[in-house]
Design an enzyme around this catalytic site. Sequence first.
Site, short mmCIF file in Angstrom:
data_model
loop_
_atom_site.label_atom_id
_atom_site.label_comp_id
_atom_site.label_asym_id
_atom_site.label_seq_id
_atom_site.Cartn_x
_atom_site.Cartn_y
_atom_site.Cartn_z
N ARG A 21 0.85 -1.21 0.00
CA ARG A 21 0.00 0.00 0.00
C ARG A 21 0.88 1.25 0.00
NH1 ARG A 21 -3.42 -2.63 3.54
NH2 ARG A 21 -2.46 -1.69 5.36
N SER A 38 -2.37 -15.78 6.86
CA SER A 38 -3.35 -14.81 7.34
C SER A 38 -4.64 -15.45 7.87
CB SER A 38 -3.68 -13.84 6.20
OG SER A 38 -4.43 -12.76 6.68
N CYS A 42 -6.25 -17.19 17.05
CA CYS A 42 -6.97 -16.92 18.31
C CYS A 42 -8.39 -17.51 18.29
CB CYS A 42 -7.05 -15.42 18.56
SG CYS A 42 -5.50 -14.56 18.28
N ASN A 304 0.64 -7.68 14.70
CA ASN A 304 0.07 -6.90 13.59
C ASN A 304 0.69 -5.50 13.53
OD1 ASN A 304 -2.49 -8.30 12.23
ND2 ASN A 304 -2.33 -8.98 14.33
#
Length: 447
Positions: A21, A38, A42, A304
């Site tokens: 990006r 990805s 959790c 992250n």
Amino acid sequence: MNFVIIGGDAAGMSAASRAKRNKPELNVTVLEKTMDVSYSACGMPYNIADPARDMEDLVVRGAEVFRKKQGIDLLTGRTARRVDPKNKTVSGTCVDGSGFEYPYDKLLIATGARAMIPNLPGFERPGVMVLKNLEEGRRIKAHIRTHEVKKAVIIGMGYIGLEMCEAFRELGIDVDMVKSRETFLPWMDQKLADAVESELKANQVGLYPGRRIHSIEAEGKKKLQVVCEDLVLSADMVLVAAGVLPNSEIAAAAGLKLGAGNAVSVDETLLSSDPDIYAAGDCADAVHVVSEKKVWIPLALRANRAGWAVADNVCGKAAALKGIAGTAVFKTFNMEVARTGLDVHEALDAGFDAAETVIESRSRAHAHPGSSAILVQLIGDKASGRLLGARMVGKEGVAHRINALAVALHVKMTVEEFSQSDLAYAPPFSPVWDPMLTAANQLLKQL
Ligand SMILES: Cc1cc2nc3c(=O)[nH]c(=O)nc-3n(C[C@H](O)[C@H](O)[C@H](O)COP(=O)(O)OP(=O)(O)OC[C@H]3O[C@@H](n4cnc5c(N)ncnc54)[C@H](O)[C@@H]3O)c2cc1C
């Protein structure tokens, strides 16, 4: 410029996406040893608990989306085995056994952590499992579907073990939990740990802390036995949830400095001891915002966020992360368990003159229907008056409350300042004096 990333989950894919990006012209290559990228690790205990849910629901974004829509050269089935910092290459093996070598200008090691398996006899037996990645989650779910699992033994009493304990019970599977260490939840006050223990016992879970484990043996053709000193526990399957270890071996072999918990030592920009190699996520350490010491606390948000920060730094937008407070929450059955900052022992070790208080309050206003107990433990420093940490348990309102205390730690509030915070009140959500304020008012008397 070639930006190569080893590891395609939280830290690695966050970095890859953000780098593309930031700078669409950048060559971004991700090397991932499994076929999965990805996904929400959790969510695995909750998915396993529900036979109607597909494990693939946990995939946040499929590999093809990264490849086609984002232009990331995402290569699955590639295990990185060696980083050569001098020639700036990563080499390894593909699933078919062939080799590969990629040159990099900037490298990110985002190899995560793996389940720790004690070096004891029998842990390699079929039916003995761990839960760290999606493949292991699929294996557990398939095992439960295809075998008659009536009883599971969980080795370890950390949050993954406790979440899986609830999952097994949801499926009607009996559970015993066992570990070598004496104390059930050593990082919180006994009164809080007792509340969690009562919740487990109310759900017919057998708890055996302080039992030294010797081996896992076969019992007849189908069953297993976890053999401890003075105790033998029978099981149809065993889950080993005894903690995790950072996957830092390739970093160490490349001569990178290791830090807390043997994770890769990084500075606030996530740079390792090599000027062109970053590390992020569960394989890297971090600075604790309270103790200001290096710690290894492997959790998802940091992974992250660190991935994003690496992408920004690689693309020339300077990013520095302040650190972590070790904020974490989990639930087991109807009990929410949360923590942020230091416990008393950690505070004393870090040189603080620690004082603590434990209070019991309610989740809702006096006489409001549905209210339940909330226990709060607060830790402060007598010398500076600073708030150092908090632990909380209760059946509602714990998970999000802890975040207020986490923010207080980030801005280095004193207990007095926290006690003066203007917190929200309405009867369905808290007493007028929120349990955190009651605890702060009590702690002030100790400081
Ligand atoms: C059951 C479970 C529940 C959890 N619950 C929570 C929670 O509620 N809250 C929370 O904050 N955290 C939770 N976590 C922890 C969270 O999942 C991790 O902190 C997070 O996934 C870390 O991301 P990562 O990218 O650093 O590492 P990982 O997710 O471990 O990803 C690392 C990737 O690198 C790959 N890899 C490793 N070595 C190599 C190599 N040599 N070559 C190529 N690829 C390699 C791995 O296959 C993996 O895909 C949970 C974890 C588990 C297992």
